[in-house]
Scaffold this motif. Structure first.
Motif, mmCIF file in Angstrom:
data_model
loop_
_atom_site.group_PDB
_atom_site.id
_atom_site.type_symbol
_atom_site.label_atom_id
_atom_site.label_comp_id
_atom_site.label_asym_id
_atom_site.label_seq_id
_atom_site.Cartn_x
_atom_site.Cartn_y
_atom_site.Cartn_z
ATOM 1 N N ASP A 1 16.793 -19.541 -14.741
ATOM 2 C CA ASP A 1 16.900 -20.994 -14.609
ATOM 3 C C ASP A 1 17.299 -21.386 -13.184
ATOM 4 O OD1 ASP A 1 16.254 -21.263 -17.263
ATOM 5 O OD2 ASP A 1 18.305 -21.647 -17.942
ATOM 6 N N GLU B 1 14.525 -20.634 -10.387
ATOM 7 C CA GLU B 1 13.368 -21.520 -10.520
ATOM 8 C C GLU B 1 13.735 -22.958 -10.171
ATOM 9 O OE1 GLU B 1 11.723 -20.832 -14.398
ATOM 10 O OE2 GLU B 1 10.855 -18.893 -13.816
ATOM 11 N N GLU B 2 14.967 -23.372 -10.494
ATOM 12 C CA GLU B 2 15.422 -24.709 -10.122
ATOM 13 C C GLU B 2 15.503 -24.838 -8.597
ATOM 14 O OE1 GLU B 2 16.834 -28.629 -10.273
ATOM 15 O OE2 GLU B 2 15.746 -27.396 -11.724
ATOM 16 N N ALA C 1 13.788 -23.154 -6.461
ATOM 17 C CA ALA C 1 12.421 -23.147 -5.946
ATOM 18 C C ALA C 1 11.731 -24.496 -6.111
ATOM 19 C CB ALA C 1 11.614 -22.059 -6.657
ATOM 20 N N ARG C 2 12.149 -25.256 -7.131
ATOM 21 C CA ARG C 2 11.558 -26.589 -7.339
ATOM 22 C C ARG C 2 12.176 -27.633 -6.407
ATOM 23 N NH1 ARG C 2 11.684 -25.052 -12.873
ATOM 24 N NH2 ARG C 2 13.766 -25.973 -13.069
ATOM 25 N N THR C 3 13.505 -27.622 -6.329
ATOM 26 C CA THR C 3 14.191 -28.677 -5.571
ATOM 27 C C THR C 3 14.193 -28.395 -4.067
ATOM 28 O OG1 THR C 3 16.329 -27.585 -5.952
ATOM 29 C CG2 THR C 3 15.635 -29.255 -7.542
ATOM 30 N N LYS C 4 14.301 -27.135 -3.675
ATOM 31 C CA LYS C 4 14.214 -26.683 -2.282
ATOM 32 C C LYS C 4 15.350 -27.242 -1.421
ATOM 33 C CE LYS C 4 9.173 -26.516 -2.660
ATOM 34 N NZ LYS C 4 7.879 -26.865 -2.030
ATOM 35 N N THR D 1 6.386 -23.217 -0.044
ATOM 36 C CA THR D 1 6.360 -22.787 -1.437
ATOM 37 C C THR D 1 7.336 -21.628 -1.610
ATOM 38 O OG1 THR D 1 4.049 -23.435 -1.697
ATOM 39 C CG2 THR D 1 4.936 -21.877 -3.299
ATOM 40 N N TYR D 2 8.347 -21.834 -2.419
ATOM 41 C CA TYR D 2 9.345 -20.786 -2.639
ATOM 42 C C TYR D 2 8.773 -19.675 -3.522
ATOM 43 C CZ TYR D 2 13.518 -23.215 -0.777
ATOM 44 O OH TYR D 2 14.460 -23.803 0.031
ATOM 45 N N GLY E 1 10.707 -17.828 -5.701
ATOM 46 C CA GLY E 1 11.272 -18.224 -6.979
ATOM 47 C C GLY E 1 11.228 -17.185 -8.074
ATOM 48 N N HIS F 1 18.073 -19.585 -0.635
ATOM 49 C CA HIS F 1 17.085 -20.143 0.292
ATOM 50 C C HIS F 1 16.641 -19.102 1.324
ATOM 51 C CE1 HIS F 1 17.750 -24.126 -1.384
ATOM 52 N NE2 HIS F 1 19.043 -23.841 -1.367
ATOM 53 N N ARG G 1 13.323 -17.662 -1.359
ATOM 54 C CA ARG G 1 12.285 -18.499 -0.743
ATOM 55 C C ARG G 1 11.144 -17.647 -0.188
ATOM 56 N NH1 ARG G 1 11.860 -19.935 4.694
ATOM 57 N NH2 ARG G 1 14.003 -19.232 5.051
#
Length: 244
Positions: free
Chosen positions: A22, A25-26, A28-31, A39-40, A42, A65, A69
């Motif tokens: 979780d 992936e979070e 990788a989405r929010t960055k 594009t992470y 993730g 990060h 990343r």
């Protein structure tokens, strides 16, 4: 594809720890704003380096990060800046920076891995997450056993995770298990019976070195200086038959 490449592929698809899945992936989405156009990765971050490595460097876990990343251990963060500069300085890397998986960096006889392959919240995996990830490290150690002759462990968490993994992978770890410390050197599976003494050793011997982690806290405060890191890496490289 060799056995280590296959292991790396399987590591990158692991979803064993719900909290870590979780979180990575979070992130990788929010960055982070500085990387908003990227594009992470993730996913779990596999080890990096040749399959016939003589020296293994074992960290803690990927940075949210950084490796999370870029998809490569210690790549794209300040800890990696310190580590790869030191590896370059002692002749174990082709360049002093590591910014992306495709930046052309090569390691010479060195492989970098971690006991936890997913970025954890606050950089703190739980003991249960460490145990869930240990089979990957055990398999990696078994595959490297024909060639690896020294290992540098960054930090106490990695040290605590590495000793049982080494035992499970077939090395004779001294009892009581040696305590972590910067500059500590422990001989494992020696021809003298594996009692942990320094120097000498049989064909499967391994010299294990402790080193403070290359965290920003340690490097910014001077607890770990570039000179201290280079000294440990140089000594480990000599033990492994590498270096200048």
């Amino acid at each position: 594809m060799d056995a280590l490449d296959d292991l790396d592929l399987r590591v990158s698809g692991c979803r064993a720890c719900p909290r870590l899945v979780d979180w990575r992936e979070e992130v990788a989405r929010t960055k982070r704003a500085a990387f908003a156009d990227q594009t992470y990765w993730g996913r779990p971050v596999p080890g990096f380096g040749p399959s016939d490595a003589r020296l293994l460097i074992i960290g803690l876990a990927p940075a949210a990060h950084g490796g999370n990343r870029t998809g490569r251990m210690f790549t794209g963060d300040r800890s990696g800046d310190v580590l790869y500069q030191a590896l370059y300085d002692v002749g174990l890397a082709s360049q002093p920076t590591s910014v992306a998986r495709d930046d052309g960096l090569e390691l010479y006889g060195v492989r970098i891995t971690a006991p936890v392959h997913c970025a954890p919240p606050d950089n703190k995996p739980t003991p249960g997450e460490r145990e869930a990830c240990r089979p990957w490290l055990v398999q990696e150690l078994r595959l490297l056993r024909p060639t690896v002759r020294a290992a540098v462990v960054l930090g106490a968490f990695g040290w605590q995770a590495t000793l049982p993994a080494l035992a499970e992978a077939g090395w004779r770890v001294p009892r009581p298990r040696p305590a972590f410390g910067h500059g500590v050197r422990v001989g494992i599976d020696r021809s003298d019976g594996g009692d942990g003494s320094d120097g000498g050793g049989g064909p499967d011997g391994l010299d294990l070195f402790g080193c403070f982690h290359v965290s920003q806290r340690n490097t910014f405060t001077g607890k770990l200086t570039p000179a201290m890191l280079r000294e440990v890496l140089s000594t480990a490289a000599q033990a492994a038959g590498l270096g200048k």
